[in-house]
Design an enzyme around this catalytic site. Sequence first.
Site, short mmCIF file in Angstrom:
data_model
loop_
_atom_site.label_atom_id
_atom_site.label_comp_id
_atom_site.label_asym_id
_atom_site.label_seq_id
_atom_site.Cartn_x
_atom_site.Cartn_y
_atom_site.Cartn_z
CD1 TRP A 189 -9.82 27.63 5.13
CD2 TRP A 189 -10.36 26.13 3.56
NE1 TRP A 189 -8.65 27.04 4.70
CE2 TRP A 189 -8.95 26.11 3.75
CE3 TRP A 189 -10.92 25.27 2.62
CZ2 TRP A 189 -8.11 25.26 3.02
CZ3 TRP A 189 -10.08 24.43 1.90
CH2 TRP A 189 -8.69 24.43 2.11
CG HIS A 190 -13.93 24.68 0.44
ND1 HIS A 190 -14.22 24.31 1.72
CD2 HIS A 190 -13.30 23.62 -0.14
CE1 HIS A 190 -13.81 23.06 1.91
NE2 HIS A 190 -13.24 22.62 0.80
N GLY A 191 -13.96 29.24 -0.46
CA GLY A 191 -13.98 30.30 -1.45
C GLY A 191 -14.73 31.52 -0.99
CG PHE B 235 -10.50 26.34 -2.74
CD1 PHE B 235 -10.68 25.02 -3.00
CD2 PHE B 235 -11.36 27.26 -3.32
CE1 PHE B 235 -11.72 24.59 -3.82
CE2 PHE B 235 -12.40 26.84 -4.14
CZ PHE B 235 -12.59 25.50 -4.38
#
Lengths: 377, 458
Positions: free
Chosen positions: B320-322, B458
Amino acid sequence: MQKPAIPQEDATNAEPSEFPFGSNDVRLSPREWLVAGIVLLALSWLVPVFWERIEPLRAGADYRIPYPLGNDYWTYQRYCGEACGEEKTLVLGDSVIWGHYVRNDETLSHYLNELIGEARFANVAVDGIHPAALSGLVARYGRAISDRDVILHANLLWMSSERHDLQVTKEFAFNHPALVPQLFPRIPCYKVSLEERIGIVVGRELPLLRWADHLRIAYYDGTDLPMWTIEHPCANPAGAITLELPSPDPSPEATAEPWTARGIPPYNPPWVPLETSFQWGQFQRTIETLRRRGNRVFVVVGPFNEHMLTGESLEIYQKRKQEAAAWLRENRIPHAVPPALPSRLYADASHPLAEGYRMLAGQLLEEESFVRFLETQ
Amino acid sequence: MLFHTWTFVLFFLVFYPVYVAVKGSRLKLPWLLAASYVFYASWNPLYLILVLWSTSVDFLAVVGMAKTRWKRPWLVFSIVNNLGLLGFFKYGQFATDNLNALLASLNVPYEVPAPGFLFPVGISFYVFRSMSYTIDYYRGNVQREPSFLRYATFVSLFPQLLMGPIDRAGSLLPQLRTTPRISRQDVADGLSLFVVGLFKKVALADYLAVYVDQVYAVPGESEAPALLLATFAFAWQIYFDFSGYTDMARGIARLMGIHLTLNFNNPYLATGLGDFWRRWHISLSTWFRDYVYIPLGGSRRGTFNTYRNLCLVMVISGLWHGAAWTFVLWGAVHALGYSLTRSLERAKFYEQRVPKPAKQLLTFSIVCFAWIFFRAESVSDAWLVVTRICQFGLADPAFPLWALVLILSVWLYQFAYESRFRRLLSMAPVRIGLVVCMVFYLAVAGSSGTQQFIYLQF
């Protein structure tokens, strides 16, 4: 029946449990914010004032704003206050008056003092300042300059091309951008973001921020504190504040020699007409600001290094000089248009060498309008 | 437009007086929504199409669930749409790069063209926010919102639009249904939160970023001390950056009479990875708990499944973060760390005999190790950092002592906050003194540059 005031503890406990305030106790009540606000206002005013008491300026004879402090407008403002407090005649202008190629005891103001035998003239010029920036400097940081005699230098170099006149559309970095109008009138080559412009406007209106800029320029190599500590990781930031300002003596140029010896060729600048010149318009604003504050203004136009000009541009320059003189006459501004100095006494297009300043001082003191200006109070 | 910019101050000076004037009228929501869209459009007007699309689909999905018998298809429609948006805009480039790398390794003479689309800021946040509404409605946890205007405002409310907190419909929609009461304490709290957030971002995060960026740009040129300190500094940089943003967002919302959830609770005082994730980006970790971990079975299906679910959630959280393998590895390290500390916490000796500071140190060390992967530009860079740290090479790290003083001061404050010394911190002169010092420091010594927020990517 009056409701009891909610004490701080109960106020914080009134927070809905699903929305705790935060993970720290830095939470003030309205009254505490008022206290904090008052303390901050007091500090904003007191700290710069206190600083002036503990940081000696040492603005003696032949003082000029030290070259490294050219962007330190807080110090400039302070110096103006001291110079005006001593009832001096202020000599205002750009690097020509400041003395870009000479020491502080070889400037125009120094030789004027030497020739009249008293320390009457004070050098309040700033190196690298152009008319648009000078207008901002005088308006915002030169408020102490009021009810004084001001010798204002007009350097027509700033109208020698559209680039000098700040009329080109291609962006380039010019001197003292923080002093020029940020919002209106628009300067086509000044393309910084709205964010930066607002920051500059806010920065120059708040005394604390001006003082902070002074610290940055005078003690932290012109960078902000974080960057300074990156470059000096083991140094104590407080230790860098020595309370010793740079000397006004050295010029930024290592050698001072005639332009011909430096290999500078003659040139043919595309002069901008005065009626459409942005810089000339700003110069007029400077005069207007000074006069509105009760100052008596004497304008010295040039002397430009006419020996560097070729062909047609020399004719155009002569015309610009006459136009400038005509406008000054129309507006009853006492002025002098000294003749060009000998070629060997110029370091470049507009800056004289030491001997040039001495000669210019002598010429001015023989100019009737100048003498009359000095003698009249 | 970032909160710590003059442009935002200008925006807020226009927005706020009108908001206060209309907050009790029918104009409240249109004004809030318009301001939120202007705020978002200042990044790129095209982004509005995406947020409107996501908002409209989820609003219609819930209408569909309410008016038809087919709740599940509408839920699937919403989830597919939202994940599709994320997949396309956020992971399109990542997928393309990896596919092309695979094709190249198989000597296939074809390259999938790169999507070439701009990455819309905030998409990870508002997609999750919007999706939580449809899922909560499906589960019967929230009522249908009949007003599209109100729902759109919930999704796009500008204080939380770009970087959260990811507030749920159940907590934010009721606030939008009523006239917000803005008391003097709300204004005071809003200012307090904003000043703390601004200090964290400008004075601390942006400062540490200079050193961290220098070292991590070319990790091969630094020895162990610099790499260790840069990693330590990054741990604090990202905390100050993200929690600073959240504080400012909550402060702004509070000025508007709106309460947003707490998102950070001194995470570097955590005694285990589970505790860490109850303190770090709380709104995201609870989102994953409620919508991924629990549906997978949570801790109800035996030890193996519990750890499997935890690890899956951590890895997904990393993704999800990257869109990069470094983030997947970061999630994997957290998965391992979480498993380790959870196992240790179930051991009586560890629970009762190991002192709390030791647990905190272990947790902080694992988290810092994971940050290496989060910060490094590539997997190879991350391994380079790890190996060079393990080589114990010696060289002057040139780490600014002043940064260390600031970090340790904050850490000390946090320790004191969660100890019996808290009553000292809550004394009025201390609180006032801290605010005065922070504002004064910002004015005098704050960074002159404006750095982006890390989580904006993000």
